[in-house]
Scaffold this active site. Structure first.
Site, PDB file in Angstrom:
ATOM      1  N   ASP A   1       1.676 -31.691  -8.318  1.00 39.91           N
ATOM      2  CA  ASP A   1       0.824 -31.264  -9.433  1.00 39.91           C
ATOM      3  C   ASP A   1      -0.486 -30.682  -8.915  1.00 39.91           C
ATOM      4  O   ASP A   1      -1.243 -31.350  -8.213  1.00 39.91           O
ATOM      5  CB  ASP A   1       0.532 -32.443 -10.362  1.00 39.91           C
TER       6      ASP A   1
ATOM      7  N   ASP B   1      -4.554 -31.441  -3.469  1.00 40.69           N
ATOM      8  CA  ASP B   1      -5.700 -30.948  -4.242  1.00 40.69           C
ATOM      9  C   ASP B   1      -6.611 -32.056  -4.743  1.00 40.69           C
ATOM     10  O   ASP B   1      -7.757 -31.798  -5.097  1.00 40.69           O
ATOM     11  CB  ASP B   1      -5.238 -30.086  -5.420  1.00 40.69           C
TER      12      ASP B   1
ATOM     13  N   ASP C   1       1.832 -32.002  -1.948  1.00 38.78           N
ATOM     14  CA  ASP C   1       1.576 -32.523  -3.288  1.00 38.78           C
ATOM     15  C   ASP C   1       2.233 -31.598  -4.303  1.00 38.78           C
ATOM     16  O   ASP C   1       2.447 -30.413  -4.050  1.00 38.78           O
ATOM     17  CB  ASP C   1       0.066 -32.601  -3.515  1.00 38.78           C
TER      18      ASP C   1
END
Length: 202
Positions: free
Chosen positions: A24, A156, A22
């Site tokens: 961001d 996240d 991922d």
């Protein structure tokens, strides 16, 4: 459930392993940059905006999805969010190390959500990756991350972690204040990520 994600895989060769990463909140400091932009947007001193936030940023006074969308759109289109974030410490170092060891880095991000802004979003993303020296084999813009066929995921978002693990996919939760309720495996740093990946394939 936590120990499930420590199970080793003895059938993989490093040269064939795809790591889905991922962007961001994992490689790029999304919340740090958004805090700066939110300070401007709300015309509030940045010290009044807590660094520790939950999903949706209610700690900054955002009370509904429409408010979040307005701030996010302003950040992306007027403050070049995708090209102005700092890199999270260790991301460049350990992704480069994993790449040098033969792992294939597949960057996965859901950034094509603003109509008629796709070309700019893609260009800003590529520029950010290149300017920060982040190595990658593939770059995927997709919402459903289970579709990209990685062997290991670093994520996240609580929703994405749950979805990936629900499919039985080895997923490391990159820890921040939005996902403290998520069970192991959890990484507090990029060195943790590296060590967990090495333990999984060894």
């Amino acid at each position: 459930m936590g120990t499930r994600w420590f199970a080793k895989n003895t059938t993989m060769s490093k040269n064939s392993i795809v790591i889905g990463v991922d962007l961001d909140g994992v490689c790029a400091d999304f919340y740090g940059r958004m805090r700066q932009i939110a300070s401007e947007w709300f015309e509030r001193p940045i010290d009044e905006l807590p660094e520790e936030v939950s999903w949706g940023l209610s700690e900054w006074g955002i009370t509904n999805p429409s408010q979040y969308d307005s701030l996010h759109r302003f950040a992306v289109t007027q403050r070049e969010l995708f090209s102005s974030m700092e890199a999270i410490p260790g991301a460049r170092k350990y992704l480069r190390q994993l790449s040098d060891e033969g792992f294939r880095i597949r960057i996965i991000t859901h950034r094509l959500f603003i109509h008629y802004f796709h070309a700019t979003a893609v260009q800003q993303t590529v520029n950010w990756l290149d300017s920060h020296g982040i190595p990658y084999w593939d770059l995927c813009f997709v919402k459903e991350k289970t579709q990209v066929g990685a062997d290991i995921y670093i994520e996240d978002s609580p929703e994405n972690v749950a979805q990936l693990r629900g499919r039985g996919l080895f997923t490391i939760c990159f820890g921040n204040s939005t996902n403290r309720h998520i069970e192991e495996l959890r990484a507090a740093s990029w060195q943790d990520v590296y060590d967990m990946i090495k333990a999984f394939v060894t």
